[in-house]
Design an enzyme around this catalytic site. Structure first.
Site, mmCIF file in Angstrom:
data_model
loop_
_atom_site.group_PDB
_atom_site.id
_atom_site.type_symbol
_atom_site.label_atom_id
_atom_site.label_comp_id
_atom_site.label_asym_id
_atom_site.label_seq_id
_atom_site.Cartn_x
_atom_site.Cartn_y
_atom_site.Cartn_z
ATOM 1 N N PHE A 140 0.856 -1.180 0.000
ATOM 2 C CA PHE A 140 0.000 0.000 0.000
ATOM 3 C C PHE A 140 0.893 1.232 0.000
ATOM 4 O O PHE A 140 1.709 1.423 0.899
ATOM 5 C CB PHE A 140 -0.927 0.048 1.220
ATOM 6 N N ASP A 231 9.427 2.721 1.339
ATOM 7 C CA ASP A 231 8.292 3.487 1.835
ATOM 8 C C ASP A 231 8.253 3.328 3.351
ATOM 9 O O ASP A 231 7.760 2.333 3.868
ATOM 10 C CB ASP A 231 7.015 2.969 1.172
ATOM 11 N N LYS A 260 3.104 10.794 7.363
ATOM 12 C CA LYS A 260 2.292 10.516 8.548
ATOM 13 C C LYS A 260 2.691 11.400 9.726
ATOM 14 O O LYS A 260 2.376 12.579 9.750
ATOM 15 C CB LYS A 260 2.314 9.039 8.894
#
Length: 411
Positions: A140, A231, A260
């Site tokens: 993802f 990532d 984030k």
């Protein structure tokens, strides 16, 4: 009065639903305040927040250092496009590069993880002059068109095809399959320029790779002259008990995406790369309006200071072990639990059934948790969590699992 209050809260939630795009799976709770590892709803009820805004409240809600930095910066300068220089931005960049993996000394600043992945795709294409990219099964990386192209789940991809071409998916933690694909590509097309991986898969189920996997991928990227993009949007900045999850396996990428919690709750993302890689982009080929704004940079500098100076990486390691040991004890106690996995404070509890009822029951017991697929409870506590809070959360989860077993007739 409580019934009236609940009615007003429900009315406001319905009104918000009437305005906002219907694209979120929503929890029936209206949050109005947060501090540390707790949030409060509009009725004053407290929740232990192991959702943390999908990992965004990394240093705790309304962290004092972050709040103070934002207040000070808001009184000086809120916006400054990267076409102009800025003192706060420079202070943050110095701090970020000082703790980045070795050699990643050039930075592109943006506003989210998906933006970071979009930039990484363009950097890889420009530097390698090859359009192909390899991602992992259950990956993802975001839902914008480029990031979506390297995200595995068909439920996200199918409605928006055609996506970017040249994307191949290989099983996660299977370097042999990756090597087969790269060898075939080198013989036939020479179209693949990069491999992108999450060091630990988040949305895909909190999947931790086998020891040696990332090191082997690094070797394969070197052998076939590819960029390794990691990532670290969910796994980075101390969450796994190391500042960067890749450090668990001694691997340094060519490009790294972060976002984030990097600005303590203020929207921010970044791509870090080796200088020769980042310098493939020329003036005007990639830019944005808000990336690197002073407000976000002030918050991010304060966040990094908290993580490093308050030893939140060490706390994530210690509390992660405490929580994982507690979750493993629950696994031994409850037949409904199939597996417990993760590193540091990036943890997953796989159940034998859909987790939705457990998550909803958690709200009524004052515990907020996430899903990771249909049957995995994802726990992303703020790195400031302590043993008392963790014990309370484990006790609540114990009761929730007991109720789930009773509901399903599990003996």
């Amino acid at each position: 009065m409580e019934g009236v209050s609940m009615s007003l809260e429900g009315s406001r939630m319905k009104e918000e639903d009437s305005y906002i795009a219907n694209v979120f799976q929503r929890y029936p709770v209206e949050l109005v305040r947060g501090k540390g590892a707790y949030v409060w709803d509009s009725n004053g009820k407290a929740y232990i927040d192991f959702m943390a805004g999908y990992g965004v409240a990394l240093v705790g809600h309304c962290n004092d250092k972050v709040v103070d930095a934002v207040k000070r910066q808001a009184e000086r300068l809120i916006t400054c496009h990267c076409s102009c220089y800025n003192d706060t931005r420079l202070e943050f960049l110095r701090r970020l590069v000082s703790v980045a993996p070795k050699g990643l000394n050039k930075v592109f600043l943006c506003n989210s993880g998906a933006e970071a992945c979009e930039a990484a795709i363009k950097i890889a294409r420009k530097y390698t002059k090859r359009h192909g990219i390899v991602a992992a099964v259950n990956s993802f990386h975001g839902k914008t068109m480029g990031a979506l192209s390297i995200t595995y789940a068909s439920k996200y991809r199918e409605p928006f095809k055609p996506l970017l071409d040249g994307v191949n998916f290989v099983p996660y933690s299977n370097a042999d399959r990756l090597e087969e694909l790269l060898e075939q590509d080198s013989r036939e097309r020479r179209s693949i320029g990069a491999v992108i991986l999450e060091p630990i898969q988040g949305e895909g189920g909190i999947n931790v790779p086998d020891d040696g996997y990332l090191a082997r991928v690094r070797e394969l990227c070197n052998k076939y002259d590819l960029l390794l993009i990691l990532d670290e949007i969910q796994s980075g900045l101390g969450r796994t008990g190391m500042l960067w999850a890749s450090e668990h396996w001694g691997v340094v990428p060519d490009v790294m995406c972060i976002a984030k919690g990097m600005a303590g709750g203020v929207p921010m993302g970044a791509v870090l790369a080796r200088q020769e890689v980042m310098d493939a982009l020329k003036v005007g080929e990639h830019s944005n309006t808000f990336g690197g704004n002073p407000l976000a940079c002030a918050a991010a500098k304060a966040t990094l200071d908290c993580i490093i100076e308050d030893d939140l990486v060490g706390n994530a390691s210690r509390m992660g072990k405490y929580m994982k040991d507690g979750l493993l004890a629950l696994k031994d106690k409850h037949k409904v639990v199939r597996d417990v996995r993760g590193l540091g404070l990036m943890l997953g509890v796989e159940l034998r059934f859909d987790v939705r009822d457990v998550l909803m029951d958690g709200l009524s017991h004052g515990l907020m948790m996430l899903y990771s697929g249909r049957n995995v409870i994802r726990l992303l506590p703020p790195l400031v969590v302590d043993e008392d809070i963790a014990s309370r959360a484990l006790s609540i989860l114990d009761r929730l699992l007991t109720r789930e077993e009773e509901r399903r007739g599990v003996v």
